[in-house]
Design a protein around this motif. Structure first.
Motif, PDB file in Angstrom:
ATOM      1  N   PHE A  52      -2.878   7.991  46.668  1.00  0.00           N
ATOM      2  CA  PHE A  52      -3.376   8.973  47.624  1.00  0.00           C
ATOM      3  C   PHE A  52      -4.531   8.385  48.416  1.00  0.00           C
ATOM      4  CE2 PHE A  52      -6.163  12.587  48.692  1.00  0.00           C
ATOM      5  CZ  PHE A  52      -5.264  13.377  49.396  1.00  0.00           C
ATOM      6  N   GLU A  53      -4.353   8.310  49.715  1.00  0.00           N
ATOM      7  CA  GLU A  53      -5.411   7.766  50.568  1.00  0.00           C
ATOM      8  C   GLU A  53      -5.764   8.778  51.644  1.00  0.00           C
ATOM      9  OE1 GLU A  53      -4.825   3.851  52.058  1.00  0.00           O
ATOM     10  OE2 GLU A  53      -3.837   3.193  50.227  1.00  0.00           O
ATOM     11  N   ASN A  54      -6.922   9.359  51.493  1.00  0.00           N
ATOM     12  CA  ASN A  54      -7.426  10.299  52.483  1.00  0.00           C
ATOM     13  C   ASN A  54      -8.947  10.202  52.435  1.00  0.00           C
ATOM     14  OD1 ASN A  54      -8.301  12.460  54.028  1.00  0.00           O
ATOM     15  ND2 ASN A  54      -6.721  13.847  53.283  1.00  0.00           N
ATOM     16  N   PRO A  55      -9.554   9.612  53.460  1.00  0.00           N
ATOM     17  CA  PRO A  55     -11.009   9.446  53.426  1.00  0.00           C
ATOM     18  C   PRO A  55     -11.786  10.755  53.459  1.00  0.00           C
ATOM     19  CG  PRO A  55     -10.123   8.794  55.557  1.00  0.00           C
ATOM     20  CD  PRO A  55      -8.959   9.081  54.666  1.00  0.00           C
ATOM     21  N   ALA A  56     -11.109  11.853  53.742  1.00  0.00           N
ATOM     22  CA  ALA A  56     -11.796  13.142  53.808  1.00  0.00           C
ATOM     23  C   ALA A  56     -12.048  13.735  52.421  1.00  0.00           C
ATOM     24  CB  ALA A  56     -10.991  14.131  54.653  1.00  0.00           C
ATOM     25  N   VAL A  57     -11.379  13.185  51.396  1.00  0.00           N
ATOM     26  CA  VAL A  57     -11.548  13.729  50.044  1.00  0.00           C
ATOM     27  C   VAL A  57     -11.767  12.613  49.039  1.00  0.00           C
ATOM     28  CG1 VAL A  57     -10.143  15.792  50.464  1.00  0.00           C
ATOM     29  CG2 VAL A  57      -9.078  13.765  49.525  1.00  0.00           C
ATOM     30  N   GLU A  58     -12.468  12.956  47.970  1.00  0.00           N
ATOM     31  CA  GLU A  58     -12.663  12.071  46.832  1.00  0.00           C
ATOM     32  C   GLU A  58     -12.202  12.828  45.596  1.00  0.00           C
ATOM     33  OE1 GLU A  58     -16.186   9.672  44.470  1.00  0.00           O
ATOM     34  OE2 GLU A  58     -16.679  10.826  46.247  1.00  0.00           O
ATOM     35  N   ILE A  59     -11.145  12.349  44.967  1.00  0.00           N
ATOM     36  CA  ILE A  59     -10.569  13.039  43.818  1.00  0.00           C
ATOM     37  C   ILE A  59     -11.458  12.844  42.598  1.00  0.00           C
ATOM     38  CG2 ILE A  59      -8.600  13.146  42.248  1.00  0.00           C
ATOM     39  CD1 ILE A  59      -6.860  12.271  44.627  1.00  0.00           C
ATOM     40  N   LYS A  60     -11.805  13.950  41.969  1.00  0.00           N
ATOM     41  CA  LYS A  60     -12.585  13.970  40.722  1.00  0.00           C
ATOM     42  C   LYS A  60     -11.676  14.587  39.668  1.00  0.00           C
ATOM     43  CE  LYS A  60     -16.629  12.838  42.525  1.00  0.00           C
ATOM     44  NZ  LYS A  60     -17.410  11.694  42.111  1.00  0.00           N
ATOM     45  N   MET A  61     -11.328  13.820  38.648  1.00  0.00           N
ATOM     46  CA  MET A  61     -10.345  14.301  37.687  1.00  0.00           C
ATOM     47  C   MET A  61     -10.943  14.468  36.308  1.00  0.00           C
ATOM     48  SD  MET A  61      -6.648  12.746  37.011  1.00  0.00           S
ATOM     49  CE  MET A  61      -5.504  13.538  35.941  1.00  0.00           C
ATOM     50  N   SER A  62     -10.527  15.553  35.647  1.00  0.00           N
ATOM     51  CA  SER A  62     -10.902  15.812  34.259  1.00  0.00           C
ATOM     52  C   SER A  62      -9.648  16.171  33.485  1.00  0.00           C
ATOM     53  CB  SER A  62     -11.884  16.977  34.152  1.00  0.00           C
ATOM     54  OG  SER A  62     -13.112  16.642  34.729  1.00  0.00           O
ATOM     55  N   LEU A  63      -9.591  15.727  32.250  1.00  0.00           N
ATOM     56  CA  LEU A  63      -8.477  16.049  31.363  1.00  0.00           C
ATOM     57  C   LEU A  63      -9.049  16.783  30.164  1.00  0.00           C
ATOM     58  CD1 LEU A  63      -5.530  15.813  30.378  1.00  0.00           C
ATOM     59  CD2 LEU A  63      -6.156  13.581  29.422  1.00  0.00           C
ATOM     60  N   VAL A  64      -8.542  17.970  29.926  1.00  0.00           N
ATOM     61  CA  VAL A  64      -8.961  18.781  28.784  1.00  0.00           C
ATOM     62  C   VAL A  64      -7.732  18.968  27.909  1.00  0.00           C
ATOM     63  CG1 VAL A  64      -9.916  20.992  28.024  1.00  0.00           C
ATOM     64  CG2 VAL A  64     -10.660  19.997  30.196  1.00  0.00           C
ATOM     65  N   THR A  65      -7.814  18.491  26.667  1.00  0.00           N
ATOM     66  CA  THR A  65      -6.711  18.698  25.732  1.00  0.00           C
ATOM     67  C   THR A  65      -7.113  19.769  24.721  1.00  0.00           C
ATOM     68  OG1 THR A  65      -7.470  16.944  24.237  1.00  0.00           O
ATOM     69  CG2 THR A  65      -5.888  16.317  25.952  1.00  0.00           C
ATOM     70  N   PHE A  66      -6.113  20.513  24.310  1.00  0.00           N
ATOM     71  CA  PHE A  66      -6.388  21.544  23.312  1.00  0.00           C
ATOM     72  C   PHE A  66      -5.223  21.629  22.349  1.00  0.00           C
ATOM     73  CE2 PHE A  66      -4.325  23.581  26.858  1.00  0.00           C
ATOM     74  CZ  PHE A  66      -3.409  24.436  26.291  1.00  0.00           C
ATOM     75  N   GLY A  67      -5.528  21.963  21.147  1.00  0.00           N
ATOM     76  CA  GLY A  67      -4.575  22.129  20.054  1.00  0.00           C
ATOM     77  C   GLY A  67      -5.386  22.719  18.918  1.00  0.00           C
ATOM     78  N   ASP A  68      -5.650  21.909  17.903  1.00  0.00           N
ATOM     79  CA  ASP A  68      -6.560  22.333  16.838  1.00  0.00           C
ATOM     80  C   ASP A  68      -8.001  22.327  17.338  1.00  0.00           C
ATOM     81  OD1 ASP A  68      -4.455  22.633  15.081  1.00  0.00           O
ATOM     82  OD2 ASP A  68      -4.690  20.644  14.207  1.00  0.00           O
TER      83      ASP A  68
END
Length: 72
Positions: A52-68
Protein backbone atom coordinates in the motif's frame (compact mmCIF):
# COMPACT_ATOMS: atom_id res chain seq x y z
CA UNK A 1 -1.31 20.45 -1.14
CA UNK A 2 0.35 21.07 -4.48
CA UNK A 3 3.99 20.31 -5.14
CA UNK A 4 4.79 24.02 -5.49
CA UNK A 5 3.40 24.94 -2.08
CA UNK A 6 5.51 22.41 -0.16
CA UNK A 7 8.51 23.68 1.78
CA UNK A 8 11.77 22.26 0.38
CA UNK A 9 13.44 19.81 2.74
CA UNK A 10 10.34 19.36 4.90
CA UNK A 11 8.75 15.95 4.73
CA UNK A 12 5.03 15.94 5.31
CA UNK A 13 3.88 12.79 7.08
CA UNK A 14 0.57 11.21 6.28
CA UNK A 15 -2.26 11.16 8.74
CA UNK A 16 -2.33 8.05 10.92
CA UNK A 17 -4.62 5.25 9.75
CA UNK A 18 -5.15 2.84 12.64
CA UNK A 19 -5.67 -0.82 11.77
CA UNK A 20 -6.62 -2.92 14.78
CA UNK A 21 -6.93 -6.69 14.38
CA UNK A 22 -8.79 -8.63 17.06
CA UNK A 23 -7.90 -12.32 16.66
CA UNK A 24 -9.62 -15.15 18.50
CA UNK A 25 -6.95 -17.74 19.33
CA UNK A 26 -9.06 -19.72 21.78
CA UNK A 27 -9.37 -23.51 21.66
CA UNK A 28 -12.56 -23.21 19.61
CA UNK A 29 -10.42 -21.91 16.73
CA UNK A 30 -8.60 -25.26 16.52
CA UNK A 31 -11.75 -26.91 15.13
CA UNK A 32 -12.21 -27.10 11.33
CA UNK A 33 -8.83 -25.45 10.58
CA UNK A 34 -10.10 -22.03 11.70
CA UNK A 35 -6.71 -21.01 13.12
CA UNK A 36 -5.00 -21.87 9.83
CA UNK A 37 -7.53 -19.69 8.00
CA UNK A 38 -6.81 -16.86 10.45
CA UNK A 39 -3.06 -17.15 9.90
CA UNK A 40 -3.51 -17.24 6.11
CA UNK A 41 -5.82 -14.22 6.20
CA UNK A 42 -3.43 -12.21 8.37
CA UNK A 43 -0.55 -13.04 6.04
CA UNK A 44 -2.55 -11.90 3.02
CA UNK A 45 -3.56 -8.69 4.79
CA UNK A 46 0.07 -7.91 5.70
CA UNK A 47 1.14 -8.48 2.09
CA UNK A 48 -1.51 -6.05 0.87
CA UNK A 49 -0.62 -3.44 3.49
CA UNK A 50 3.11 -3.69 2.67
CA UNK A 51 2.33 -2.88 -0.97
CA UNK A 52 0.00 0.00 0.00
CA UNK A 53 1.51 3.27 -1.12
CA UNK A 54 -0.32 6.45 -0.27
CA UNK A 55 1.67 9.39 1.10
CA UNK A 56 -1.50 10.84 2.60
CA UNK A 57 -1.70 8.07 5.22
CA UNK A 58 0.62 6.22 7.57
CA UNK A 59 -0.69 2.82 8.62
CA UNK A 60 -0.45 2.11 12.36
CA UNK A 61 -1.22 -1.52 13.11
CA UNK A 62 -2.01 -3.35 16.33
CA UNK A 63 -2.78 -7.02 16.84
CA UNK A 64 -4.82 -8.07 19.85
CA UNK A 65 -5.21 -11.79 20.47
CA UNK A 66 -7.67 -13.25 22.89
CA UNK A 67 -8.49 -16.71 24.15
CA UNK A 68 -7.58 -17.65 27.70
CA UNK A 69 -5.71 -14.33 27.97
CA UNK A 70 -5.50 -11.08 26.02
CA UNK A 71 -2.23 -10.01 24.42
CA UNK A 72 -1.42 -6.84 22.48
Amino acid sequence: MSQESQIPGVRREGRPLPVIVLADVSMSMSVDNKIEALITGLGEMLTILQDFENPAVEIKMSLVTFGDTVQI
